[in-house]
Design a protein around this motif. Structure first.
Motif, PDB file in Angstrom:
ATOM      1  N   LEU A  90      67.382  17.076 -40.475  1.00 25.68           N
ATOM      2  CA  LEU A  90      67.832  15.709 -40.224  1.00 25.68           C
ATOM      3  C   LEU A  90      68.244  15.570 -38.758  1.00 25.68           C
ATOM      4  CD1 LEU A  90      69.977  15.073 -43.430  1.00 25.68           C
ATOM      5  CD2 LEU A  90      67.833  13.941 -42.799  1.00 25.68           C
ATOM      6  N   PRO A  91      68.076  14.388 -38.163  1.00 29.78           N
ATOM      7  CA  PRO A  91      68.419  14.217 -36.741  1.00 29.78           C
ATOM      8  C   PRO A  91      69.875  14.566 -36.454  1.00 29.78           C
ATOM      9  CG  PRO A  91      67.278  12.276 -37.592  1.00 29.78           C
ATOM     10  CD  PRO A  91      67.503  13.171 -38.759  1.00 29.78           C
ATOM     11  N   MET A 102      71.223  22.951 -36.176  1.00 31.14           N
ATOM     12  CA  MET A 102      69.983  23.561 -36.660  1.00 31.14           C
ATOM     13  C   MET A 102      68.832  23.253 -35.707  1.00 31.14           C
ATOM     14  SD  MET A 102      69.090  25.363 -39.313  1.00 31.14           S
ATOM     15  CE  MET A 102      67.514  26.037 -39.841  1.00 31.14           C
ATOM     16  N   ALA A 103      68.770  22.002 -35.233  1.00 32.04           N
ATOM     17  CA  ALA A 103      67.683  21.627 -34.328  1.00 32.04           C
ATOM     18  C   ALA A 103      67.765  22.431 -33.028  1.00 32.04           C
ATOM     19  CB  ALA A 103      67.746  20.127 -34.038  1.00 32.04           C
ATOM     20  N   ALA A 104      68.986  22.584 -32.507  1.00 31.69           N
ATOM     21  CA  ALA A 104      69.143  23.322 -31.246  1.00 31.69           C
ATOM     22  C   ALA A 104      68.822  24.800 -31.455  1.00 31.69           C
ATOM     23  CB  ALA A 104      70.571  23.152 -30.728  1.00 31.69           C
ATOM     24  N   SER A 139      58.823  20.568 -32.480  1.00 33.94           N
ATOM     25  CA  SER A 139      59.333  19.489 -33.340  1.00 33.94           C
ATOM     26  C   SER A 139      58.358  18.326 -33.409  1.00 33.94           C
ATOM     27  CB  SER A 139      60.635  18.921 -32.765  1.00 33.94           C
ATOM     28  OG  SER A 139      61.510  19.956 -32.451  1.00 33.94           O
ATOM     29  N   HIS A 140      58.269  17.734 -34.603  1.00 32.96           N
ATOM     30  CA  HIS A 140      57.509  16.491 -34.786  1.00 32.96           C
ATOM     31  C   HIS A 140      58.362  15.624 -35.694  1.00 32.96           C
ATOM     32  CE1 HIS A 140      53.825  18.844 -33.794  1.00 32.96           C
ATOM     33  NE2 HIS A 140      54.436  19.788 -34.502  1.00 32.96           N
ATOM     34  N   MET A 194      60.210  20.938 -38.002  1.00 36.70           N
ATOM     35  CA  MET A 194      60.295  21.948 -36.938  1.00 36.70           C
ATOM     36  C   MET A 194      59.523  23.189 -37.374  1.00 36.70           C
ATOM     37  SD  MET A 194      64.099  21.390 -35.402  1.00 36.70           S
ATOM     38  CE  MET A 194      63.621  22.113 -33.829  1.00 36.70           C
ATOM     39  N   GLU A 195      58.635  23.637 -36.501  1.00 36.99           N
ATOM     40  CA  GLU A 195      57.749  24.735 -36.892  1.00 36.99           C
ATOM     41  C   GLU A 195      57.909  25.933 -35.955  1.00 36.99           C
ATOM     42  OE1 GLU A 195      54.268  22.272 -39.160  1.00 36.99           O
ATOM     43  OE2 GLU A 195      53.802  23.027 -37.148  1.00 36.99           O
TER      44      GLU A 195
END
Ligand code: COA
Length: 212
Positions: free
Chosen positions: A144-145, A150-152, A161-162, A170-171
Motif C-alpha cells: 500500500l502507498p 516496506m516500500a523503502a 515498482s509499478h 514491487m518486484e
C-alpha cells in the motif's frame, strides 16, 4: 553458517537482542500459532498486510496459510523460545502463480512488538533463498502507498515498482548469483549471523528442484 549449508536445513535458531528465536517451515499444526499471531498484530499492521481491517482468519484461510507444500507455496515462521504459550512472532510466504511459476507473490509479517529487530529481514532472506532453490525468478509483493517502510526497504533491495490502481506492485529479481544481485544484502545476513546461527538439521532436508 555458510549460506550453502542453509540449503540443507529445515530450520535454524539464533539470538536477537539476547532472545532466542527459531525459524522453520510452517506446518499444518501451526494454525493456532498463526491465529494467535493475528491477534497480537496491531490493526495497522493487519491493514498493511491484508489491505483490510480483518481481525481473525477464517478456518479456510488458516488451512490455506498452514497446509503448504513448501514447493509452490513456501512458508516459514519465526518463533520466540521464551513465549511458549504464544510463540509466533513472524511469518513469510511466497506462492507461485499457477500459470507463471517463475513468478511468486510474497508477503512478510512480524508482530509489532518484535519489529525492527531483524526478524523480517531474516524471513525475507529465507524466502529469497528458497525462491532460488524453487526456480522462482521474480518475487512480487503488493504494498500500500502508506506502507513507506516496506516500500523503502524493498527499494533498497533493488525492487522495481509499478502502480496497479492504488496498490504498488514491487518486484525483486531473484539472482542465483547473489554477487550480482542488489538484494545480496539479504543473503549476506546469513553470513553476518554466521557465528550466532544454530542449524536444526532435519532428516528430510529441503530438496533442490530438479530444474536447478
Ligand atoms: C515490514 C515488516 C515485515 C518488517 O519486519 P521487521 O522485523 O521490522 O524487519 P527488520 O527489522 O528485519 O527490518 C527490515 C528493514 O526495515 C527497516 N525498518 C524496520 N523497522 C523500521 C522502522 N521502524 N523505521 C525505519 N526502518 C525500519 C530496517 O532498517 C530494515 O532495512 P535495512 O535492512 O535496509 O536496514 C514489519 O514491519 C511488518 O510486519 N509490517 C506490517 C505488515 C506489512 O507491512 N507487511 C508487508 C506486506 S507485503
Amino acid at each position: 553458517m555458510p549460506r550453502e549449508y542453509f540449503d540443507n536445513l529445515n530450520g535454524f535458531s539464533l539470538p536477537l537482542d539476547g532472545e532466542w528465536f527459531d525459524f522453520r517451515p510452517v506446518r499444518q499444526e501451526d494454525w493456532k500459532i498463526v491465529q494467535d499471531g493475528m491477534s497480537a498484530l496491531s490493526s495497522r499492521s493487519r491493514y498493511l498486510r491484508f489491505f483490510s481491517y480483518i481481525s481473525r482468519l477464517t478456518d479456510e484461510q488458516l488451512h490455506y496459510f498452514t497446509a503448504v507444500d513448501q514447493h509452490d507455496h513456501v512458508a516459514w515462521i519465526a518463533l520466540a523460545r521464551n513465549q511458549p504459550e504464544h510463540p509466533g512472532v513472524g511469518i513469510a510466504r511466497f506462492i507461485k502463480l499457477p500459470n507463471q511459476p517463475e513468478i511468486a507473490e510474497f508477503a512478510v509479517t512480524v508482530i509489532d512488538r518484535y519489529q525492527h529487530r531483524g526478524i523480517g529481514g531474516l524471513l525475507l532472506a529465507v524466502l529469497y533463498r528458497m525462491a532460488c532453490l524453487k526456480g522462482v525468478q521474480i518475487l512480487r509483493g503488493f504494498v500500500l502507498p502508506e506502507n513507506q517502510l516496506m516500500a523503502a526497504w524493498l527499494s533498497r533491495l533493488g525492487a522495481v515498482s509499478h502502480y496497479e490502481g492504488n496498490v504498488c506492485r514491487m518486484e525483486l529479481i531473484v539472482h542465483a548469483d547473489t554477487a550480482v544481485s542488489p538484494a545480496q544484502h539479504l543473503l549476506n545476513l546469513f553470513d553476518e549471523y554466521a557465528d550466532k546461527i544454530m542449524p536444526s538439521v532435519s532428516q528430510s532436508p529441503i530438496s533442490r528442484d530438479k530444474t536447478d
